[in-house]
Enzyme design. Sequence first.
Site, PDB file in Angstrom:
ATOM      1  N   TYR A   1      20.408 -20.359   8.995  1.00 28.68           N
ATOM      2  CA  TYR A   1      19.247 -20.600   8.116  1.00 28.68           C
ATOM      3  C   TYR A   1      18.057 -21.121   8.930  1.00 28.68           C
ATOM      4  O   TYR A   1      16.920 -20.674   8.760  1.00 28.68           O
ATOM      5  CB  TYR A   1      19.668 -21.612   7.048  1.00 28.68           C
TER       6      TYR A   1
ATOM      7  N   LYS B   1      14.415 -19.503   9.340  1.00 27.97           N
ATOM      8  CA  LYS B   1      13.212 -20.207   8.862  1.00 27.97           C
ATOM      9  C   LYS B   1      12.254 -20.527  10.003  1.00 27.97           C
ATOM     10  O   LYS B   1      11.039 -20.610   9.802  1.00 27.97           O
ATOM     11  CB  LYS B   1      13.614 -21.473   8.105  1.00 27.97           C
TER      12      LYS B   1
HETATM   13  N1  LIG Z   1      15.090 -24.978  -3.137  1.00 29.82           N
HETATM   14  C1  LIG Z   1      14.826 -25.638  -2.037  1.00 29.82           C
HETATM   15  O1  LIG Z   1      14.991 -26.867  -1.978  1.00 29.82           O
HETATM   16  C2  LIG Z   1      14.300 -24.914  -0.828  1.00 29.82           C
HETATM   17  C3  LIG Z   1      14.014 -25.664   0.312  1.00 29.82           C
HETATM   18  C4  LIG Z   1      13.516 -25.030   1.437  1.00 29.82           C
HETATM   19  C5  LIG Z   1      13.303 -23.658   1.431  1.00 29.82           C
HETATM   20  N2  LIG Z   1      13.589 -22.932   0.325  1.00 29.82           N
HETATM   21  C6  LIG Z   1      13.344 -21.485   0.385  1.00 29.82           C
HETATM   22  O2  LIG Z   1      12.607 -21.080  -0.750  1.00 29.82           O
HETATM   23  C7  LIG Z   1      12.999 -19.758  -1.141  1.00 29.82           C
HETATM   24  C8  LIG Z   1      13.444 -19.762  -2.602  1.00 29.82           C
HETATM   25  O3  LIG Z   1      14.517 -20.675  -2.748  1.00 29.82           O
HETATM   26  P1  LIG Z   1      15.198 -21.006  -4.148  1.00 29.82           P
HETATM   27  O4  LIG Z   1      15.679 -22.389  -4.044  1.00 29.82           O
HETATM   28  O5  LIG Z   1      14.300 -20.612  -5.262  1.00 29.82           O
HETATM   29  O6  LIG Z   1      16.475 -20.027  -4.074  1.00 29.82           O
HETATM   30  P2  LIG Z   1      17.345 -19.400  -5.269  1.00 29.82           P
HETATM   31  O7  LIG Z   1      18.682 -19.130  -4.665  1.00 29.82           O
HETATM   32  O8  LIG Z   1      17.262 -20.216  -6.486  1.00 29.82           O
HETATM   33  O9  LIG Z   1      16.601 -18.004  -5.542  1.00 29.82           O
HETATM   34  C9  LIG Z   1      16.536 -17.005  -4.552  1.00 29.82           C
HETATM   35  C10 LIG Z   1      16.272 -15.662  -5.200  1.00 29.82           C
HETATM   36  O10 LIG Z   1      16.257 -14.673  -4.163  1.00 29.82           O
HETATM   37  C11 LIG Z   1      16.997 -13.548  -4.609  1.00 29.82           C
HETATM   38  N3  LIG Z   1      17.517 -12.815  -3.444  1.00 29.82           N
HETATM   39  C12 LIG Z   1      18.487 -13.214  -2.584  1.00 29.82           C
HETATM   40  N4  LIG Z   1      18.716 -12.251  -1.661  1.00 29.82           N
HETATM   41  C13 LIG Z   1      17.848 -11.238  -1.945  1.00 29.82           C
HETATM   42  C14 LIG Z   1      17.620  -9.968  -1.361  1.00 29.82           C
HETATM   43  N5  LIG Z   1      18.316  -9.531  -0.305  1.00 29.82           N
HETATM   44  N6  LIG Z   1      16.655  -9.170  -1.898  1.00 29.82           N
HETATM   45  C15 LIG Z   1      15.948  -9.595  -2.979  1.00 29.82           C
HETATM   46  N7  LIG Z   1      16.153 -10.773  -3.587  1.00 29.82           N
HETATM   47  C16 LIG Z   1      17.090 -11.587  -3.067  1.00 29.82           C
HETATM   48  C17 LIG Z   1      18.100 -14.139  -5.476  1.00 29.82           C
HETATM   49  O11 LIG Z   1      18.664 -13.172  -6.347  1.00 29.82           O
HETATM   50  C18 LIG Z   1      17.347 -15.241  -6.202  1.00 29.82           C
HETATM   51  O12 LIG Z   1      16.747 -14.769  -7.390  1.00 29.82           O
HETATM   52  C19 LIG Z   1      14.116 -19.340  -0.163  1.00 29.82           C
HETATM   53  O13 LIG Z   1      13.569 -18.579   0.884  1.00 29.82           O
HETATM   54  C20 LIG Z   1      14.628 -20.660   0.344  1.00 29.82           C
HETATM   55  O14 LIG Z   1      15.228 -20.543   1.606  1.00 29.82           O
HETATM   56  C21 LIG Z   1      14.101 -23.526  -0.802  1.00 29.82           C
END
Ligand SMILES: NC(=O)c1ccc[n+]([C@@H]2O[C@H](COP(=O)([O-])OP(=O)(O)OC[C@H]3O[C@@H](n4cnc5c(N)ncnc54)[C@H](O)[C@@H]3O)[C@@H](O)[C@H]2O)c1
Length: 252
Positions: A155, A159
Amino acid sequence: MNRYNDQVVLVTGGAQGLGAAMATRFAAEGATVAIGDVNIDAATTLAESIQRQYGTVCTARRVDVTDSASVNEWVNIVAGEQERIDVLVNNAGIIRDNKIDDIDDVDWHTVLNASLTGSFYCTRAVLPHMRSRQYGRIVSFSSMSWRGNYGQANYVAAKAGIVGLTRTIALETARHGITANAIAPGLIETPMLASMNAPARDKLISKVPQRKTGNPEDIAEAAAYLCSPAAGYVSGIVLDVDGGLGIGSSIR
Ligand SMILES: NC(=O)c1ccc[n+]([C@@H]2O[C@H](COP(=O)([O-])OP(=O)(O)OC[C@H]3O[C@@H](n4cnc5c(N)ncnc54)[C@H](O)[C@@H]3O)[C@@H](O)[C@H]2O)c1
């Protein structure tokens, strides 16, 4: 505030979590939104609800960002139907946490492909459409953990890669009215965070200077700014939205 009137916004991974909050926010500000997600059922339900609530066009399509053919088809359909693409939000991402010794080939590539390769494929697909109108905004999702995080080598690599990719997109597009920035969220309340084991989660929250998690709306607010016309002189940055977590230790 309708600063996105007439604009077309693509959100990957927009079916839930941060992507859903951003899709909703862009629609609330007048945008036509296209959600691309592997979870087509949730994406469709959300798109229908957004259309009902805001009276804007919101489409959902099954898109796998790790498959360039799927990405190219989506982008061409949206560009054909809407005749423009103003904003791309590279939000799709997944976690498969383990220590380096225990990350197998599949978990390495799956995580890298969803975040980093997917952001590259989507960016490459939208750039001709943005260049033709000499306007575009690209925001990609890094994470506060891009600096390094125990048990997340795949990851973190993805990132950190997003940071390098973003800075290079910014350089290559700077003379075409296009900006590229990254958002590095901290701990935000989404299904991804909920999937972490509780002790690890609580330990992390105790390290946040504000001692609390963020909401998806905090991220949507940042994205709505970076993708707006008003942010035209902001490019190549990584915006931390993390309650101060990225600053360093705040243990007293
Ligand atoms: N939630 C957090 O605390 C957090 C922190 C740092 C970074 N992020 C980043 O923010 C972004 C969103 O995170 P989140 O927490 O909403 O995640 P989440 O898991 O709730 O949602 C991710 C979405 O991406 C979709 N997805 C996954 N693989 C895919 C693919 N190959 N093609 C198309 N869609 C795909 C999933 O179906 C889902 O709807 C991510 O990139 C994550 O790494 C989140």
